[in-house]
Design a protein around this motif. Structure first.
Motif, PDB file in Angstrom:
ATOM      1  N   VAL A 177       0.746  -1.302   0.051  1.00  0.00           N
ATOM      2  CA  VAL A 177      -0.020   0.021  -0.134  1.00  0.00           C
ATOM      3  C   VAL A 177       0.648   1.502  -0.002  1.00  0.00           C
ATOM      4  O   VAL A 177       0.634   2.272  -0.611  1.00  0.00           O
ATOM      5  CB  VAL A 177      -1.105  -0.033   1.250  1.00  0.00           C
ATOM      6  CG1 VAL A 177      -1.518   1.203   1.109  1.00  0.00           C
ATOM      7  CG2 VAL A 177      -1.983  -1.175   1.279  1.00  0.00           C
ATOM      8  N   THR A 178       1.903   1.401   0.887  1.00  0.00           N
ATOM      9  CA  THR A 178       2.707   2.434   0.988  1.00  0.00           C
ATOM     10  C   THR A 178       3.499   2.613  -0.495  1.00  0.00           C
ATOM     11  O   THR A 178       3.728   3.915  -0.870  1.00  0.00           O
ATOM     12  CB  THR A 178       3.766   2.293   2.089  1.00  0.00           C
ATOM     13  OG1 THR A 178       3.227   1.841   3.033  1.00  0.00           O
ATOM     14  CG2 THR A 178       4.588   3.291   2.351  1.00  0.00           C
ATOM     15  N   ALA A 179       3.945   1.647  -0.984  1.00  0.00           N
ATOM     16  CA  ALA A 179       4.758   1.799  -2.256  1.00  0.00           C
ATOM     17  C   ALA A 179       3.763   2.316  -3.336  1.00  0.00           C
ATOM     18  O   ALA A 179       3.870   3.218  -4.176  1.00  0.00           O
ATOM     19  CB  ALA A 179       5.093   0.465  -2.711  1.00  0.00           C
ATOM     20  N   CYS A 180       2.596   1.745  -3.383  1.00  0.00           N
ATOM     21  CA  CYS A 180       1.394   2.260  -4.152  1.00  0.00           C
ATOM     22  C   CYS A 180       1.180   3.833  -4.093  1.00  0.00           C
ATOM     23  O   CYS A 180       1.109   4.605  -5.071  1.00  0.00           O
ATOM     24  CB  CYS A 180       0.068   1.226  -4.359  1.00  0.00           C
ATOM     25  SG  CYS A 180      -1.062   2.020  -5.324  1.00  0.00           S
ATOM     26  N   LEU A 181       1.053   4.247  -2.909  1.00  0.00           N
ATOM     27  CA  LEU A 181       0.536   5.600  -2.380  1.00  0.00           C
ATOM     28  C   LEU A 181       1.679   6.430  -2.815  1.00  0.00           C
ATOM     29  O   LEU A 181       1.495   7.573  -3.301  1.00  0.00           O
ATOM     30  CB  LEU A 181       0.396   5.698  -1.080  1.00  0.00           C
ATOM     31  CG  LEU A 181      -0.901   4.970  -0.488  1.00  0.00           C
ATOM     32  CD1 LEU A 181      -1.285   5.110   0.832  1.00  0.00           C
ATOM     33  CD2 LEU A 181      -2.077   5.533  -1.242  1.00  0.00           C
ATOM     34  N   ILE A 182       2.858   6.096  -2.827  1.00  0.00           N
ATOM     35  CA  ILE A 182       4.319   6.921  -2.974  1.00  0.00           C
ATOM     36  C   ILE A 182       4.237   7.122  -4.647  1.00  0.00           C
ATOM     37  O   ILE A 182       4.535   8.036  -4.931  1.00  0.00           O
ATOM     38  CB  ILE A 182       5.274   6.309  -2.527  1.00  0.00           C
ATOM     39  CG1 ILE A 182       5.500   6.363  -0.910  1.00  0.00           C
ATOM     40  CG2 ILE A 182       6.508   7.094  -2.964  1.00  0.00           C
ATOM     41  CD1 ILE A 182       6.604   5.710  -0.384  1.00  0.00           C
ATOM     42  N   ALA A 183       4.112   5.966  -5.180  1.00  0.00           N
ATOM     43  CA  ALA A 183       4.072   6.137  -6.712  1.00  0.00           C
ATOM     44  C   ALA A 183       3.077   7.121  -7.283  1.00  0.00           C
ATOM     45  O   ALA A 183       3.273   7.926  -8.117  1.00  0.00           O
ATOM     46  CB  ALA A 183       4.221   4.745  -7.324  1.00  0.00           C
ATOM     47  N   VAL A 184       1.743   6.747  -6.666  1.00  0.00           N
ATOM     48  CA  VAL A 184       0.739   7.554  -7.411  1.00  0.00           C
ATOM     49  C   VAL A 184       0.770   8.986  -7.108  1.00  0.00           C
ATOM     50  O   VAL A 184       0.643   9.843  -8.095  1.00  0.00           O
ATOM     51  CB  VAL A 184      -0.660   6.774  -6.628  1.00  0.00           C
ATOM     52  CG1 VAL A 184      -1.696   7.845  -7.244  1.00  0.00           C
ATOM     53  CG2 VAL A 184      -0.877   5.662  -7.562  1.00  0.00           C
ATOM     54  N   ALA A 185       1.258   9.491  -5.854  1.00  0.00           N
ATOM     55  CA  ALA A 185       1.245  10.733  -5.394  1.00  0.00           C
ATOM     56  C   ALA A 185       2.470  11.544  -6.075  1.00  0.00           C
ATOM     57  O   ALA A 185       2.218  12.710  -6.253  1.00  0.00           O
ATOM     58  CB  ALA A 185       1.559  10.980  -3.941  1.00  0.00           C
ATOM     59  N   LYS A 186       3.242  10.768  -6.619  1.00  0.00           N
ATOM     60  CA  LYS A 186       4.464  11.496  -7.286  1.00  0.00           C
ATOM     61  C   LYS A 186       4.290  11.485  -8.791  1.00  0.00           C
ATOM     62  O   LYS A 186       5.070  12.185  -9.342  1.00  0.00           O
ATOM     63  CB  LYS A 186       5.860  10.724  -6.888  1.00  0.00           C
ATOM     64  CG  LYS A 186       6.354  11.115  -5.339  1.00  0.00           C
ATOM     65  CD  LYS A 186       7.606  10.623  -5.031  1.00  0.00           C
ATOM     66  CE  LYS A 186       8.205  10.799  -3.585  1.00  0.00           C
ATOM     67  NZ  LYS A 186       9.264  10.034  -3.331  1.00  0.00           N
ATOM     68  N   THR A 187       3.722  10.439  -9.126  1.00  0.00           N
ATOM     69  CA  THR A 187       3.935  10.363 -10.745  1.00  0.00           C
ATOM     70  C   THR A 187       2.615  10.309 -11.552  1.00  0.00           C
ATOM     71  O   THR A 187       2.568  10.580 -12.812  1.00  0.00           O
ATOM     72  CB  THR A 187       4.540   9.027 -11.089  1.00  0.00           C
ATOM     73  OG1 THR A 187       3.589   7.892 -10.585  1.00  0.00           O
ATOM     74  CG2 THR A 187       5.868   8.762 -10.699  1.00  0.00           C
ATOM     75  N   ASP A 188       1.559  10.104 -10.937  1.00  0.00           N
ATOM     76  CA  ASP A 188       0.317  10.266 -11.571  1.00  0.00           C
ATOM     77  C   ASP A 188       0.021  11.654 -12.508  1.00  0.00           C
ATOM     78  O   ASP A 188      -0.118  12.740 -11.619  1.00  0.00           O
ATOM     79  CB  ASP A 188      -0.879  10.009 -10.795  1.00  0.00           C
ATOM     80  CG  ASP A 188      -2.170   9.425 -11.395  1.00  0.00           C
ATOM     81  OD1 ASP A 188      -2.902  10.229 -11.943  1.00  0.00           O
ATOM     82  OD2 ASP A 188      -2.426   8.268 -11.568  1.00  0.00           O
ATOM     83  N   PRO A 189      -0.365  11.824 -13.621  1.00  0.00           N
ATOM     84  CA  PRO A 189      -0.526  13.004 -14.278  1.00  0.00           C
ATOM     85  C   PRO A 189      -1.822  13.703 -13.784  1.00  0.00           C
ATOM     86  O   PRO A 189      -1.955  14.917 -13.970  1.00  0.00           O
ATOM     87  CB  PRO A 189      -0.819  12.533 -15.642  1.00  0.00           C
ATOM     88  CG  PRO A 189      -1.033  11.055 -15.708  1.00  0.00           C
ATOM     89  CD  PRO A 189      -0.532  10.451 -14.381  1.00  0.00           C
TER      90      PRO A 189
END
Length: 947
Positions: free
Chosen positions: A852-864
């Motif tokens: 869950v943490t890895a998913c949140l970090i990736a989305v918060a930093k990279t999602d357009p």
């Protein structure tokens, strides 16, 4: 020494020292001495008085204490000296001792009842008594002693003493205070709930005592003349504890007297209470001494006291006796004007006046209530009202007083006329406000129908009859009278129009409470239309009103209301009017509709033409100017039957009923939907197969209200665990999922609720299907449908609570896969559901927390997409807020990563909303770490038990 004594000047004594306290009297008893004396008195009374009292005199000794029961069994009444001598000696000694001031209070506070019972027995018990009856002999048995009645001589004595006390000045207050003492009337009472509840019986007993005329009185009228003023004084106590009990007694006594002797109660109770109103009535004669302008006819205190007394007797007592109602009727006009005056400003008697008016209007017969409302509105000039010389004026303490009007000069005539017109208009508006509280009982609807009939009379009046004849045939007096009649007629017409306008504005749609009122409304409309035709005064407004009223009848006949045979008997009143309209009205459409309505009513609904259905449909769609309902019905008319038959395959009878419902333009409302249960906790009787089949068929109805109501009914049955509904769980799930795709909010929200409730019953069967549908791509389901399924999943997670841990793996994996979906809305929905799930799991997150943490970090930093990044940061906020102090343990391995993520969002994220979420999360994290590092200090003492 003499000089020292002369120069001695002591300082002021300290008032706080014991030496300065006043000296006690020589016979004052200490606390220990008082206890000793009380013990001695208890022994004297227990051994010397109570055992020798006859059955029914005083409280039996065996019911006081266990020691008393022993004494009762040990005492020998036949031993010398005899029982009467022992009782006489004990009472005489106690009375001699009671003459001492210090000892008298101790004796009478504890033992006055026993001493009084002994004195009554010694002084008034007949020496030669009859043999005891079996019932009296049974009084010596402990089990039946409570049921033993007092002796006849004791009852006569108590009644005589009580009557003598009542006939003295302030005797009523003394008797009431004596009976209620210790149960709320004194300063020490009023706190015990049991004592307060028991006071109702005491109040009834006191009322019966006060209402019965004693034998010592010369006549009932003389008794009432002496007692009634004292009863009215019980209403006016200032002490709250005392006033509450005394007012209850006064109200109960007031009603009892009015019930038993109505004529005397009207003369000596009601007339004094209503005197302030009678003093200023239009029928009253005002003395010349009070005719001076500005004279106060009724003071503020008198009027306030009058209103409060009437409220306590009528509204609080709530017993519509004939004498009470008849006494209040003559002053209702003044009371309504007072209510209107209090509405203009702040006054503490406004609510009392309103409650009194609502009470009397609700208790009156309907004809008398309508007549009273006519007087309030000014349509009935015969109703007594405020005297023409009197006026209301605001008083200094928030009340109202009645004074004599000032003389109006010629210059102020215009202002006086303006004030009169404004006052009359305000009275009509205040009458509308008052009637808005009378809709449930049907009074507002009846008065509205009366106003419509008056409007019909206005239309039917032939002004040609009022035209003057040649002046040569009339005198000046006749001409003046004729002109006055014309003016009064015009005023009445304007008043009726104003009343109808105000009632239409103030009343709600539920003004009519039964079929009879609706029929009367339609009859009044038809009569007015016929009157307009007779005078050749047809207008567009009249035509529209006539069409609406006839459409209302068509709706009732079309099935919107379940009509009974008695209802058709009421509807038959419209037959002559409909026949007249069909013969005289120029519009052929209305003529045809009138004929068809006559046929439908005459056949009790067995035959209904298409014109009736079209009229009902057009009337129902008045509120839909864009025609969306009609368009939707035309589009889905054919698909409705096909879909319903393919899914449900109902019986032939239900197919016929469905086709009949489709042919009729009126909305079809299933029986199961027409009467929903008020609460979900009350489980109704088991549903039948026919009801279930009918509701399932209605779930595909093209009309939105019917479909949504059917879905709500199915949801309620699922929540109530109806066996027949749960047997069809697969079919119900299919119905709910298909209705999820409906575009109307009311329908798909009802479907969402149904799926959530069904999943709560069978989560292991339904949850996998929902997850598969939620995880499917755009090629299988639309984006909106997947969002709705996500809402269902969120509700299921909330409903499962702690049981959600069983389905942790499939839920988490589905939501994590949804975060990678190409649709941004679906990604945001998955993140919202993931946050809700993590908030519920707490310590059960386990190894999933890293994913869950890895998913949140990736989305918060990279999602357009901004919306998705906001959702990711919001999940962190929910996670920290839900875990609170447990976050340091559950998120121990990833807490540092989450902190770096939040700091990154605050520094780099361009979206202000996402920054706000991150800042909130940092504040939550800061608070958690402060409490972890510096726990609050608690004053605790640990006790360790050694092995």
């Amino acid at each position: 020494m003499i000089r020292l004594a002369a120069d001695f000047n002591p300082g002021k004594p300290n008032p706080r020292t014991p030496e300065v306290a006043p000296a006690l009297s020589p016979d004052a008893l200490s606390i220990s001495q008082q206890k000793t004396v009380q013990s001695v008195l208890q022994f004297v009374v227990t051994l010397g008085v109570c055992p020798y009292l006859m059955p029914g005199v005083g409280v039996p000794l065996r019911f006081r204490t266990e020691f008393g029961a022993v004494v009762q069994d040990v005492v020998c009444l036949s031993a010398a000296p005899d029982a009467t001598r022992r009782l006489y000696t004990s009472c005489r000694v106690l009375l001699n001792v009671a003459q001492h001031a210090s000892l008298g209070s101790l004796i009478f506070c504890r033992h006055f009842g026993d001493i009084a019972a002994g004195l009554c027995q010694l002084g008034f018990c007949p020496t030669k008594r009859k043999a005891l009856t079996p019932a009296e002999e049974s009084c010596t048995d402990g089990k039946t002693q409570v049921k033993c009645r007092s002796p006849a001589w004791l009852r006569r004595l108590c009644g005589q003493l009580l009557s003598e006390r009542l006939m003295r000045p302030n005797g009523v207050q003394a008797v009431v205070r004596g009976i209620l003492e210790g149960a709320g009337a004194g300063a020490a009472g009023g706190r015990d709930a049991e004592a307060t509840a028991a006071d109702w019986k005491k109040c009834d007993q006191i009322a019966k005592i006060l209402a019965s005329c004693p034998q010592q009185s010369l006549s009932p009228e003389s008794y009432y003349r002496d007692i009634c003023p004292q009863i009215l004084d019980l209403f006016h106590f200032q002490d709250k504890l005392t006033a509450r009990q005394f007012q209850r007694v006064a109200t109960t006594t007031f009603l009892t007297m009015s019930r038993e002797r109505p004529q005397l109660a009207a003369k000596y109770l009601l007339q004094p209470v209503l005197t302030p109103f009678h003093r200023c009535l239009s029928t009253a004669e005002i003395p010349e001494s009070d005719m001076a302008p500005g004279t106060i006819l009724v003071t503020e205190e008198e009027l306030s006291r009058c209103i409060e007394d009437v409220f306590k007797v009528y509204v609080v007592g709530n017993e519509p006796l004939t004498v009470l109602v008849d006494s209040l009727l003559p002053v209702l006009g003044v009371l309504f004007l007072l209510y209107c005056f209090t509405k203009q400003s702040v006054s503490h008697i406004r609510s009392l006046c309103q409650e009194i008016l609502l009470w009397i209007l609700g208790k009156l017969e309907r004809k008398k209530a309508i007549a009273s409302l006519k007087g309030f509105a000014g349509l009935d000039k015969a109703m007594p009202s405020l005297h023409s010389l009197c006026q209301f004026r605001a008083a200094t303490h928030g009340g109202v007083m009645i004074t004599i009007k000032e003389a109006v000069s010629d210059e102020d005539e215009d202002e006086a006329l303006y004030q009169k017109v404004s006052s009359e208009q305000g009275q009509v508006e205040h009458l509308g406000d008052l009637l808005s509280h009378c809709q449930e009982c049907g009074l507002a609807g009846d008065f509205f129908i009366f106003c419509l009939k008056e409007l019909t009379h206005v239309a039917m009046e032939n002004e040609a009859e009022l035209k003057t004849k040649p002046f040569s045939n009339k005198s000046l007096l006749e001409l003046e009278q004729h002109q006055t009649l014309l003016v009064e007629g015009q005023e009445r017409k304007l008043l009726v129009l104003q009343l109808v306008a105000v009632l239409c504005e103030r009343m709600s749609e539920q003004i009519f409470t039964n079929i009879t009122q609706v029929v009367d409304f339609v009859a009044a409309t038809l009569q007015r239309a016929c009157a307009s035709l007779a005078h050749q005064a047809e207008s567009t407004v009249e035509s529209q009103t006539l069409s609406m009223s006839m459409g209302l009848v068509a709706i009732m006949l079309g099935g919107a209301v379940q009509l009974k045979s008695s209802d058709f008997a009421v509807l038959k009143q419209l037959l002559p009017l409909l026949e007249k309209v069909s013969n005289t009205y120029p519009d052929p459409v209305i003529q045809e509709l009138a004929v068809d309505l006559r046929i439908t009513i005459s056949t009790h609904g067995a035959f209904a033409t298409e014109a009736v259905s079209m009229a009902a449909h057009s009337t129902l769609n008045k509120k839909d100017p864009e025609g969306r309902i009609e368009q939707q019905q035309q589009i889905s008319r054919e698909s409705y039957t096909d879909v319903a038959q393919s899914h449900l395959k109902p019986q032939q009878s239900h197919e016929k009923s469905a086709q009949t419902g489709l042919q009729s333009s009126a909305p079809f409302i299933p029986k199961g939907v027409s009467q929903p249960s008020t609460t979900t906790n009350q489980k109704p009787a088991s549903i039948s197969a026919e009801q279930l089949q009918e509701i399932l068929l209605s779930a595909y109805d093209p009309q939105i209200p019917t479909r949504a109501a059917a879905l709500r009914t199915l949801s309620r049955w699922i929540e109530q665990r109806e066996a027949k509904a749960l047997e069809m769980q697969e079919k119900l799930l299919k119905i709910f999922l298909e209705n999820l795709e409906h575009e109307d909010t009311f329908v798909y929200l009802s479907a969402i609720q149904g799926v959530a409730l069904l999943s709560d019953v069978y989560p292991e069967k339904i949850l996998p299907d929902l997850l598969a549908q939620y995880d499917g791509g755009k090629d299988k389901h639309t984006s909106e449908t997947r969002m709705k399924v996500g809402e269902v999943l969120m509700r299921i997670v909330r409903a499962l609570g702690d049981m959600v841990s069983k389905y942790r793996e499939p839920l988490v994996h589905t939501f994590l896969r949804g975060v990678r979906d190409p649709d941004s809305a679906h990604r945001a929905s998955s993140l919202a559901n993931l946050g809700e799930l993590c908030q519920r799991l707490d310590f059960l997150l386990g190894s999933v927390v890293h994913e869950v943490t890895a998913c949140l970090i990736a989305v918060a930093k990279t999602d357009p997409e901004v919306q998705v990044r906001r959702a990711a940061v919001h999940v962190v906020v929910l996670l920290l807020r839900g875990l609170s102090q447990k976050a340091t343990e559950v998120l121990r391995d990833v807490l540092k990563d989450l902190y770096h993520l939040l700091k990154h969002v605050v520094r780099v994220e361009p979206d202000d909303v996402a920054k706000l979420h991150a800042q909130l999360a940092l504040e939550e994290l800061d608070e958690i770490m402060k409490n972890f590092l510096f726990p609050p200090q608690k004053l605790e003492k640990k006790i360790v038990v050694l092995p």
